[in-house]
Design a protein around this motif. Structure first.
Motif, PDB file in Angstrom:
ATOM      1  N   ILE A 103       0.844  -1.323  -0.094  1.00 16.14           N
ATOM      2  CA  ILE A 103      -0.048  -0.076  -0.073  1.00 16.14           C
ATOM      3  C   ILE A 103       0.952   1.192   0.056  1.00 16.14           C
ATOM      4  CG2 ILE A 103      -1.577   1.580   1.348  1.00 16.14           C
ATOM      5  CD1 ILE A 103      -2.821  -1.364   2.346  1.00 16.14           C
ATOM      6  N   THR A 104       1.941   1.307   0.860  1.00 18.97           N
ATOM      7  CA  THR A 104       3.067   2.427   0.971  1.00 18.97           C
ATOM      8  C   THR A 104       3.885   2.500  -0.366  1.00 18.97           C
ATOM      9  OG1 THR A 104       4.290   1.157   2.326  1.00 18.97           O
ATOM     10  CG2 THR A 104       2.460   2.605   3.273  1.00 18.97           C
ATOM     11  N   LEU A 105       3.974   1.452  -1.033  1.00 19.83           N
ATOM     12  CA  LEU A 105       5.051   1.508  -1.937  1.00 19.83           C
ATOM     13  C   LEU A 105       5.140   2.633  -2.796  1.00 19.83           C
ATOM     14  CD1 LEU A 105       7.725  -0.361  -2.688  1.00 19.83           C
ATOM     15  CD2 LEU A 105       6.053  -1.659  -4.250  1.00 19.83           C
ATOM     16  N   PRO A 106       4.209   2.791  -3.458  1.00 22.27           N
ATOM     17  CA  PRO A 106       4.171   4.121  -4.597  1.00 22.27           C
ATOM     18  C   PRO A 106       4.791   5.392  -3.758  1.00 22.27           C
ATOM     19  CG  PRO A 106       2.163   2.977  -4.712  1.00 22.27           C
ATOM     20  CD  PRO A 106       2.803   2.469  -3.599  1.00 22.27           C
ATOM     21  N   HIS A 107       4.356   5.432  -2.421  1.00 23.81           N
ATOM     22  CA  HIS A 107       4.836   6.892  -1.685  1.00 23.81           C
ATOM     23  C   HIS A 107       6.240   6.648  -1.432  1.00 23.81           C
ATOM     24  CE1 HIS A 107       4.247  10.504   0.214  1.00 23.81           C
ATOM     25  NE2 HIS A 107       4.615   9.760   1.618  1.00 23.81           N
ATOM     26  N   LEU A 108       6.628   5.506  -1.085  1.00 24.61           N
ATOM     27  CA  LEU A 108       7.826   5.176  -0.587  1.00 24.61           C
ATOM     28  C   LEU A 108       8.884   5.887  -1.552  1.00 24.61           C
ATOM     29  CD1 LEU A 108       7.639   1.896   1.557  1.00 24.61           C
ATOM     30  CD2 LEU A 108       7.927   4.256   2.531  1.00 24.61           C
ATOM     31  N   PHE A 109       8.718   5.046  -2.974  1.00 18.58           N
ATOM     32  CA  PHE A 109       9.559   5.763  -4.158  1.00 18.58           C
ATOM     33  C   PHE A 109       9.592   7.260  -4.078  1.00 18.58           C
ATOM     34  CE2 PHE A 109       8.578   1.337  -5.659  1.00 18.58           C
ATOM     35  CZ  PHE A 109      10.111   1.115  -6.174  1.00 18.58           C
ATOM     36  N   TRP A 110       8.320   7.887  -4.040  1.00 20.18           N
ATOM     37  CA  TRP A 110       8.537   9.315  -3.998  1.00 20.18           C
ATOM     38  C   TRP A 110       9.216   9.786  -2.820  1.00 20.18           C
ATOM     39  CZ3 TRP A 110       6.757  13.118  -0.818  1.00 20.18           C
ATOM     40  CH2 TRP A 110       6.562  14.462  -1.452  1.00 20.18           C
ATOM     41  N   LEU A 111       9.053   9.311  -1.640  1.00 25.23           N
ATOM     42  CA  LEU A 111       9.528   9.691  -0.392  1.00 25.23           C
ATOM     43  C   LEU A 111      11.302   9.891  -0.596  1.00 25.23           C
ATOM     44  CD1 LEU A 111       8.733  11.085   2.182  1.00 25.23           C
ATOM     45  CD2 LEU A 111       8.830   8.668   3.098  1.00 25.23           C
ATOM     46  N   LYS A 112      11.687   8.884  -1.005  1.00 23.11           N
ATOM     47  CA  LYS A 112      13.318   8.487  -1.175  1.00 23.11           C
ATOM     48  C   LYS A 112      13.929   9.801  -1.935  1.00 23.11           C
ATOM     49  CE  LYS A 112      13.486   5.578  -5.182  1.00 23.11           C
ATOM     50  NZ  LYS A 112      14.501   6.457  -5.937  1.00 23.11           N
ATOM     51  N   ASP A 113      13.255  10.197  -2.873  1.00 28.27           N
ATOM     52  CA  ASP A 113      13.805  11.668  -3.703  1.00 28.27           C
ATOM     53  C   ASP A 113      13.303  12.571  -3.183  1.00 28.27           C
ATOM     54  OD1 ASP A 113      15.100   9.761  -5.340  1.00 28.27           O
ATOM     55  OD2 ASP A 113      13.384   9.419  -6.774  1.00 28.27           O
ATOM     56  N   ASN A 114      12.292  13.061  -2.154  1.00 28.86           N
ATOM     57  CA  ASN A 114      11.782  13.999  -1.857  1.00 28.86           C
ATOM     58  C   ASN A 114      11.727  14.157  -0.204  1.00 28.86           C
ATOM     59  OD1 ASN A 114      10.502  15.293  -4.362  1.00 28.86           O
ATOM     60  ND2 ASN A 114      10.096  13.266  -4.470  1.00 28.86           N
ATOM     61  N   LEU A 115      12.585  13.592   0.371  1.00 32.30           N
ATOM     62  CA  LEU A 115      12.562  13.321   1.938  1.00 32.30           C
ATOM     63  C   LEU A 115      12.505  14.670   2.682  1.00 32.30           C
ATOM     64  CD1 LEU A 115      12.344  11.546   4.511  1.00 32.30           C
ATOM     65  CD2 LEU A 115      14.652  11.489   4.341  1.00 32.30           C
ATOM     66  N   GLY A 116      13.275  15.540   2.142  1.00 34.89           N
ATOM     67  CA  GLY A 116      13.388  16.899   2.726  1.00 34.89           C
ATOM     68  C   GLY A 116      12.268  17.828   2.454  1.00 34.89           C
ATOM     69  N   PHE A 117      11.948  17.654   1.099  1.00 34.98           N
ATOM     70  CA  PHE A 117      10.537  18.484   0.828  1.00 34.98           C
ATOM     71  C   PHE A 117       9.376  18.049   1.728  1.00 34.98           C
ATOM     72  CE2 PHE A 117       6.756  18.690  -2.347  1.00 34.98           C
ATOM     73  CZ  PHE A 117       6.570  20.127  -2.210  1.00 34.98           C
ATOM     74  N   ALA A 118       9.306  16.765   2.075  1.00 28.48           N
ATOM     75  CA  ALA A 118       8.210  16.185   2.789  1.00 28.48           C
ATOM     76  C   ALA A 118       8.216  16.642   4.317  1.00 28.48           C
ATOM     77  CB  ALA A 118       8.086  14.408   2.513  1.00 28.48           C
ATOM     78  N   THR A 119       9.314  16.668   4.764  1.00 34.33           N
ATOM     79  CA  THR A 119       9.619  16.650   6.258  1.00 34.33           C
ATOM     80  C   THR A 119      10.081  17.926   6.639  1.00 34.33           C
ATOM     81  OG1 THR A 119      11.776  15.823   6.145  1.00 34.33           O
ATOM     82  CG2 THR A 119      10.036  14.204   6.159  1.00 34.33           C
ATOM     83  N   ALA A 120      10.326  18.741   5.894  1.00 33.61           N
ATOM     84  CA  ALA A 120      10.927  20.240   6.386  1.00 33.61           C
ATOM     85  C   ALA A 120       9.906  21.032   7.107  1.00 33.61           C
ATOM     86  CB  ALA A 120      11.252  21.099   5.212  1.00 33.61           C
ATOM     87  N   ARG A 121       8.758  21.295   6.602  1.00 30.80           N
ATOM     88  CA  ARG A 121       7.826  22.099   7.276  1.00 30.80           C
ATOM     89  C   ARG A 121       7.217  21.511   8.653  1.00 30.80           C
ATOM     90  NH1 ARG A 121       2.172  24.053   4.238  1.00 30.80           N
ATOM     91  NH2 ARG A 121       1.615  22.179   5.363  1.00 30.80           N
ATOM     92  N   THR A 122       7.080  20.066   8.644  1.00 28.35           N
ATOM     93  CA  THR A 122       6.767  19.471   9.962  1.00 28.35           C
ATOM     94  C   THR A 122       7.750  19.522  10.962  1.00 28.35           C
ATOM     95  OG1 THR A 122       5.451  18.078   8.842  1.00 28.35           O
ATOM     96  CG2 THR A 122       6.114  17.361  11.015  1.00 28.35           C
ATOM     97  N   LEU A 123       9.111  19.578  10.418  1.00 25.98           N
ATOM     98  CA  LEU A 123      10.311  19.562  11.406  1.00 25.98           C
ATOM     99  C   LEU A 123      10.388  21.041  11.961  1.00 25.98           C
ATOM    100  CD1 LEU A 123      13.042  17.145   9.775  1.00 25.98           C
ATOM    101  CD2 LEU A 123      11.522  16.636  11.845  1.00 25.98           C
TER     102      LEU A 123
END
Length: 502
Positions: free
Chosen positions: A213-233
């Protein structure tokens, strides 16, 4: 005899589910009766529904995917937004009730546990006010809890599959959801009979289901980890340059306050409903109370680790939704395990719940309508739909460039089928055909720029388009009355129509 008792329990829960179904239908009706302006999270859904992606930004994409599918079927509308949210909430309550019925022998306590969700302000009020991803994580938490408890009580392939589905969509709803299955796993491992269920070979089904279920997003996340977590952090760790010791104090203190804020109303309501026996019930112990206690304890420890080693200085109570929504169920399990005598708690609880069920939609609507008396305007008082109606009379844009996602999402809903671009989301770069017949429309709240000039980000975007870069657009202004305006109060917007030169 047992069949009669089971039938009675089914009947007891059916009236609960019927009441909740009616309540969420009322919530849909109230949302439709409010101004057609979209809130911040609603506007995000409308704006980002223009494309389907494995990831969109700081929040995982489950809610976006679901809303995209509903918009594709029912159109981009306030009704589509309200139906998705309230359908998810009703299903969450339903699964929570089925879980309560599974492990509580007393049908009255199962009903109280389910209705007890209405006493959690973060669930009953905040989710209706303007939240989407938190609604998704509450839903996925309910799916996970049902599958997890079922796999411990009466394990079969379906229970392990449902658990995997809950984990998968939970990780696609909010990243902090990971604390829930991790805490549940650790809690079950400490109980020998439950440990056998964890080491069952069917756990592989759970893990594989969640992974797929999470696989498509995991592929995206590995290249966009900073973009995905910067605002939350950034939100989590903003301690104003405080020392490490002060950051730990701030983080620990905010965690304590968040837990109190999350649980206080529920504890008070249960104390009123059960009276003096409620205090005695805290001595009750069972395998299920120990499991839920450990889950909450491990969740708190996980957050403390973020405070100590991750720099977390601010913990908001709504972040505890996937970790502490089990509180009503836990309290009912404690009451049952204590064997205390109590008399008809539903008689005292239902009037309180009636007040909550009337007050929540009443406050949601009332705070918007009250602007006509106090001039205190909320986001939903903003006259975006009226603005769009006026602009549509002037022409049909091929594309709209909006200053900010809130404006972009509202114009997306009201200026279909125009493509809407937001200056605060540079990742969306659609190919649009701009012509004199169907020009580009630039819109911004007037406060975003002084005088007759484009906002900076809009001007930069315009320069990046070769066929439009040399054009000096003519700036216009418009005043539109607020919804529920006091004394004819208006909000001003700037706009410009831009078309390529001949």
């Amino acid at each position: 005899m047992n069949e009669d008792m089971d039938k009675a329990r089914d009947t007891d829960m059916r009236w609960v589910f019927a009441l909740l179904a009616a309540y969420f239908l009322v919530q849909i009706a109230v949302r439709l009766a409010m101004p057609p302006t979209l809130g911040l999270d609603e506007a995000e859904q409308a704006f980002r529904s223009q494309w389907l992606a494995a990831g969109y930004g700081p929040q995982p994409p489950f809610y976006n995917w679901l809303q995209y599918a509903v918009f594709s079927l029912g159109g981009v509308s306030l009704l589509s937004l309200a139906v998705v949210k309230n359908a998810l909430l009703f299903t969450s309550y339903l699964l929570y009730g089925l879980t309560a019925r599974m492990i509580l022998k007393n049908s009255t306590l199962a009903a109280i546990a389910t209705l007890g969700l209405l006493t959690l302000p973060q669930v009953a009020f905040e989710m209706q006010r303007d939240l989407t991803h938190t609604v998704a994580v509450f839903f996925s938490g309910s799916v996970f809890l049902y599958g997890f408890i079922r796999s411990l009580k009466k394990p079969d392939m379906l229970s392990y599959l449902v658990t995997g589905v809950g984990i998968g969509i939970g990780l696609l709803s909010k990243y902090n959801f990971a604390l829930l299955p991790a805490s549940a796993l650790l809690a079950a491992l400490l109980d020998p009979p439950m440990r056998k269920r964890v080491f069952d070979w069917r756990t592989v089904v759970t893990a594989v289901t969640a992974f797929l279920i999470t696989l498509p997003h995991l592929f995206w996340l590995k290249d966009n980890l900073g973009f995905a977590t910067a605002r939350t952090l950034e939100k989590l760790t903003d301690s104003g340059n405080a020392s490490y010791a002060m950051q730990v104090v701030m983080g620990s203190g905010s965690l304590v306050l968040a837990v109190i804020g999350f649980c206080a109303v529920t504890l008070l309501v249960f104390a009123i409903a059960f009276g003096k026996p409620f205090l005695s019930a805290f001595s009750g112990r069972s395998a299920w109370t120990r499991l839920l206690e450990r889950m909450m304890l491990f969740s708190i420890l996980g957050i403390l680790l973020l405070v100590l080693f991750g720099g977390a200085a601010h913990v908001k109570d709504r972040w505890l939704v996937p970790l502490f929504f089990i509180i009503p169920l836990y309290l009912c399990l404690k009451i049952e395990a204590s064997h205390v005598e109590y008399s008809n708690p539903l008689r005292r609880l239902l009037p309180i719940l009636a007040i909550i069920m009337i007050a929540v939609p009443g406050i949601l609507f009332g705070r918007i309508a009250a602007a006509t008396l106090n001039g205190d305007y909320e986001r939903l008082n903003m006259p975006y739909a009226q603005l769009a109606a006026v602009l549509r009379q002037q022409g049909e844009p091929a594309a709209v460039l909006a200053e900010g996602s809130l404006l972009a999402g509202n114009l997306r809903k009201d200026l279909l089928p125009a493509t809407v671009i937001s200056t605060d989301y540079p990742g969306f770069k659609p190919a649009v055909s701009i012509s004199k017949k169907h020009p580009l429309l630039i819109v911004w709240p007037l406060g975003a720029a002084e005088g007759n000039v484009l906002p900076g980000r809009a001007a930069e975007w315009l320069k990046s388009v070769p066929e439009l870069s040399s054009i000096a657009p003519e700036i216009s202004m418009i005043e539109v009355p607020y919804y529920y305006a006091r004394n004819g109060d208006t909000y001003r917007f700037g706009y410009a129509w831009v078309a390529p030169a001949d």
